[in-house]
Design a protein around this motif. Structure first.
Motif, PDB file in Angstrom:
ATOM      1  N   PRO A  81      -0.683  -1.519  -4.341  1.00 48.23           N
ATOM      2  CA  PRO A  81       0.356  -2.030  -3.446  1.00 48.23           C
ATOM      3  C   PRO A  81      -0.166  -2.990  -2.378  1.00 48.23           C
ATOM      4  CG  PRO A  81      -0.227   0.202  -2.824  1.00 48.23           C
ATOM      5  CD  PRO A  81      -0.962  -0.083  -4.098  1.00 48.23           C
ATOM      6  N   LEU A 103       1.387  -6.287  -2.766  1.00 50.36           N
ATOM      7  CA  LEU A 103       2.733  -6.337  -2.192  1.00 50.36           C
ATOM      8  C   LEU A 103       2.659  -6.486  -0.678  1.00 50.36           C
ATOM      9  CD1 LEU A 103       5.799  -6.022  -2.247  1.00 50.36           C
ATOM     10  CD2 LEU A 103       5.476  -3.538  -2.375  1.00 50.36           C
ATOM     11  N   LEU A 139       4.312  -9.486   1.560  1.00 49.04           N
ATOM     12  CA  LEU A 139       5.259  -9.225   2.651  1.00 49.04           C
ATOM     13  C   LEU A 139       4.737  -9.798   3.970  1.00 49.04           C
ATOM     14  CD1 LEU A 139       6.305  -5.560   1.790  1.00 49.04           C
ATOM     15  CD2 LEU A 139       7.745  -7.610   1.628  1.00 49.04           C
ATOM     16  N   GLU A 169       5.814 -10.709 -11.577  1.00 47.38           N
ATOM     17  CA  GLU A 169       5.491 -10.751 -10.149  1.00 47.38           C
ATOM     18  C   GLU A 169       5.689 -12.138  -9.550  1.00 47.38           C
ATOM     19  OE1 GLU A 169       0.936 -10.955  -9.425  1.00 47.38           O
ATOM     20  OE2 GLU A 169       1.178  -9.970 -11.375  1.00 47.38           O
ATOM     21  N   CYS A 207      14.819  -7.993   3.287  1.00 46.10           N
ATOM     22  CA  CYS A 207      13.648  -7.176   2.931  1.00 46.10           C
ATOM     23  C   CYS A 207      12.731  -6.944   4.126  1.00 46.10           C
ATOM     24  CB  CYS A 207      12.856  -7.850   1.806  1.00 46.10           C
ATOM     25  SG  CYS A 207      13.716  -7.916   0.221  1.00 46.10           S
ATOM     26  N   LEU A 243       9.735   0.639  -0.157  1.00 46.90           N
ATOM     27  CA  LEU A 243       8.356   0.295   0.186  1.00 46.90           C
ATOM     28  C   LEU A 243       7.475   1.542   0.161  1.00 46.90           C
ATOM     29  CD1 LEU A 243       6.347  -1.878   1.027  1.00 46.90           C
ATOM     30  CD2 LEU A 243       7.007  -1.465   3.415  1.00 46.90           C
ATOM     31  N   TYR A 293       6.985   2.546  -3.544  1.00 47.06           N
ATOM     32  CA  TYR A 293       6.070   1.672  -4.290  1.00 47.06           C
ATOM     33  C   TYR A 293       4.642   1.679  -3.736  1.00 47.06           C
ATOM     34  CZ  TYR A 293       9.521  -0.223  -7.472  1.00 47.06           C
ATOM     35  OH  TYR A 293      10.427  -0.361  -8.493  1.00 47.06           O
ATOM     36  N   THR A 294       4.397   2.397  -2.656  1.00 55.65           N
ATOM     37  CA  THR A 294       3.035   2.521  -2.141  1.00 55.65           C
ATOM     38  C   THR A 294       2.137   3.239  -3.134  1.00 55.65           C
ATOM     39  OG1 THR A 294       3.830   2.570   0.149  1.00 55.65           O
ATOM     40  CG2 THR A 294       1.640   3.449  -0.249  1.00 55.65           C
ATOM     41  N   SER A 300       2.844  -2.614  -8.125  1.00 54.88           N
ATOM     42  CA  SER A 300       4.093  -2.508  -7.351  1.00 54.88           C
ATOM     43  C   SER A 300       4.791  -3.850  -7.164  1.00 54.88           C
ATOM     44  CB  SER A 300       3.808  -1.882  -5.985  1.00 54.88           C
ATOM     45  OG  SER A 300       2.831  -2.630  -5.281  1.00 54.88           O
ATOM     46  N   LEU A 301       4.030  -4.945  -7.215  1.00 56.79           N
ATOM     47  CA  LEU A 301       4.643  -6.262  -7.025  1.00 56.79           C
ATOM     48  C   LEU A 301       5.550  -6.631  -8.195  1.00 56.79           C
ATOM     49  CD1 LEU A 301       4.653  -8.484  -4.935  1.00 56.79           C
ATOM     50  CD2 LEU A 301       2.719  -9.567  -6.103  1.00 56.79           C
ATOM     51  N   GLU A 302       5.406  -5.921  -9.319  1.00 56.32           N
ATOM     52  CA  GLU A 302       6.243  -6.191 -10.485  1.00 56.32           C
ATOM     53  C   GLU A 302       7.542  -5.384 -10.466  1.00 56.32           C
ATOM     54  OE1 GLU A 302       3.950  -5.527 -13.986  1.00 56.32           O
ATOM     55  OE2 GLU A 302       2.455  -7.070 -13.501  1.00 56.32           O
ATOM     56  N   TYR A 351       9.011  -4.092  -6.883  1.00 58.61           N
ATOM     57  CA  TYR A 351       9.581  -3.873  -5.553  1.00 58.61           C
ATOM     58  C   TYR A 351      10.816  -4.744  -5.292  1.00 58.61           C
ATOM     59  CZ  TYR A 351       9.987  -3.769  -0.455  1.00 58.61           C
ATOM     60  OH  TYR A 351      10.464  -3.658   0.821  1.00 58.61           O
TER      61      TYR A 351
END
Length: 414
Positions: free
Chosen positions: A142, A145, A149, A246, A258, A270, A273-274, A279-281, A283
C-alpha cells in the motif's frame, strides 16, 4: 390652479394589445441577442466528438482547453528516463509532479530539482515540482497508494485549475502530442474518470482479497518484500470490491472527494486496502463504483497500450519497434513499458512527437524558429491555442467508441 396629472389607461380593450406587443418585442430582442455573430454566447455540441464541433472552420465554437496534472514516478537510476518523459509530455498549461522514491539517491533527487530550476521554460511557467521528501515504496504494498495520494494532495494544493490527474512511471511514454490530447479532451465532460475496472475478480479473490499482508515500507527505511499473515479474511459485505489497472486518468472532483472525504467511504477503504496486495489496483476503483455520485462517471479504459505474455506474468512485455504500428493504430495516448533508450522511443520522437533529443515536444505554444538547430519552444506564444495533428483522430475514434451508448453504460462498475 389644477395640477396636471399623467393619465393612466385603464380601459380593458387596451390591455391585450399592449401585452401582446410587449411580448413580441421581448421575443424579437432575445432573437437578436442569441443570433448575433458577435455574441459572447458559444453553444457546445450535444455530441462531444461530432465532426461539426471538431472542425477547424469556426474556432468560435471550440470549448475551453483542459489542464492536466501529471505524476511522474521513478526510483533509483531513473533520472534520465524521467527527464525524457517530462520533455515528451510537457505543455505550459499542465502541472507536473516528479517523484523519486526513497530508494533513489539524494544526489539523483537534487539533479532532477536542478534540471527543473535551470530550464528557462519550466522556470518561467513554474508548473513543474519535485518531491523533496520521498517515502519508501514497495511495489506490491500500500505504500504505492500512499505515495500517489500524497502526490494528488500536493497537486490539489499547487493549483485549483487542473481538470484531470494522470499517473505515469519512468517506463511510460506518450503516443501523441499534448496538443492532440488537450484538443480531444476539451470536448469531454470534466467529471469523467478513466480507469479499467471490474468486479469479476475471479482467482484474485484468493490471491488478493482474502490474504492479509503487511508492507514493511510503512515503517522501515530499507526496501523489502511484504509480510504475509497466516489468517485469511472474508470478502467484504458492506461494499463491493472492484479491481483493474493501476494506470488512471481521474477527475479533480472525484479526487477531492478521495482526499477531503466528506463521506467516510474513502477513509474506510483506505484502512481496508492497507493490508491488500497491489492496493493501487483496487482502491480508486472500489471507491468510484461504490458511491452513487461517481459510479456513473467511469469509462472502462486505462488509456494505455500494454502487452502481456500469455498467460500474463507479473510485469508486461517491454515494447519494441515490432509493436510500433500497432501502438499507433490503437488510438491510446500512452504506452508502457519501455526499456531505457530503446530505439522505438526515438521513432516515436521523430514520427509522432516531432521532438529532438533533449527538447520538449513542440506544440502550437512554440513559436520560435528551428533554423541553425534552435529549440522552437524557447520562444513561446499563447498557451491557450493548440494545433492537433492527424494523430488526434485515432484518439477521437477511441473516445467516441468508449462513450458510445452501447459501450458507455454497459461498461460502468459491472
Amino acid at each position: 390652479m389644477k395640477r396636471t396629472h399623467i393619465r393612466l389607461i385603464h380601459h380593458k380593450k387596451w390591455k391585450t394589445p399592449i401585452i401582446v406587443l410587449t411580448i413580441l418585442a421581448l421575443i424579437l430582442l432575445l432573437t437578436l441577442i442569441f443570433t448575433n455573430p458577435i455574441s459572447s454566447f458559444h453553444p457546445k455540441s450535444q455530441s462531444p466528438l461530432s465532426k461539426s464541433t471538431i472542425s477547424t472552420e469556426n474556432a468560435e465554437i471550440f470549448p475551453d482547453l483542459p489542464r492536466l496534472a501529471y505524476l511522474i514516478s521513478g526510483t533509483k537510476n531513473d533520472v534520465v528516463r524521467i527527464k525524457r518523459l517530462l520533455q515528451a509530455v510537457y505543455h505550459p498549461r499542465n502541472y507536473y509532479l516528479l517523484n523519486l522514491d526513497l530508494e533513489a539517491l539524494d544526489s539523483e533527487r537534487l539533479e532532477l530539482a536542478k534540471y527543473v530550476k535551470l530550464d528557462v521554460v519550466m522556470r518561467e511557467f513554474g508548473n513543474v515540482k519535485v518531491v523533496g521528501k520521498s517515502d519508501l515504496v514497495t511495489y506490491k504494498g500500500p505504500t504505492m497508494l500512499a505515495s500517489m495520494l500524497h502526490a494528488i494532495a500536493v497537486l490539489l494544493k499547487v493549483s485549483k485549475s487542473w481538470d484531470w490527474f494522470i499517473n505515469l512511471s519512468a517506463s511510460d511514454y506518450p503516443l501523441m502530442t499534448q496538443d492532440d490530447i488537450l484538443h480531444i479532451f476539451s470536448y469531454l465532460p470534466r467529471d469523467l474518470n478513466f480507469l479499467e475496472h471490474s468486479s469479476n475478480i475471479g482467482y484474485k479473490e484468493f490471491s488478493r482479497v482474502r490474504p492479509i499482508i503487511i508492507d514493511p515500507g510503512l515503517y522501515h527505511l530499507k526496501k523489502s518484500g511484504v509480510f504475509w499473515a497466516k489468517e485469511k479474511r472474508s470478502v467484504p459485505a458492506s461494499f463491493k470490491v472492484f479491481m483493474g489497472s493501476e494506470w488512471v486518468m481521474l477527475s479533480r472532483s472525484f479526487l477531492e472527494f478521495c482526499i477531503w472525504g466528506w463521506d467516510n467511504l474513502p477513509r474506510t477503504l483506505l484502512m481496508y486496502y492497507t493490508n491488500f496486495l497491489f492496493s493501487l489496483e483496487g482502491y480508486f476503483h472500489t471507491i468510484v463504483c461504490n458511491h452513487k455520485d461517481y459510479q456513473n462517471t467511469t469509462v472502462n479504459h486505462d488509456l494505455h497500450y500494454i502487452k502481456w505474455d500469455n498467460p500474463p506474468k507479473q510485469y508486461p512485455i517491454n515494447l519494441t519497434l515490432n509493436h510500433f504500428e500497432d501502438m499507433v493504430q490503437s488510438g491510446v495516448p500512452f504506452a508502457r513499458t519501455f526499456a531505457t533508450d530503446d530505439p522505438v522511443l526515438d521513432k516515436i520522437d521523430k514520427e509522432i512527437l516531432r521532438r529532438s533529443h533533449g527538447r520538449f515536444s513542440p506544440g502550437a505554444w512554440c513559436v520560435g524558429t528551428t533554423s541553425l538547430g534552435k529549440d522552437p519552444c524557447i520562444v513561446y506564444g499563447s498557451i491557450d491555442v493548440v494545433k492537433p495533428s492527424a494523430g488526434s483522430r485515432s484518439l477521437e475514434k477511441l473516445i467516441g467508441k468508449l462513450l458510445d451508448t452501447e459501450n458507455f453504460r454497459s461498461g460502468q462498475c459491472k
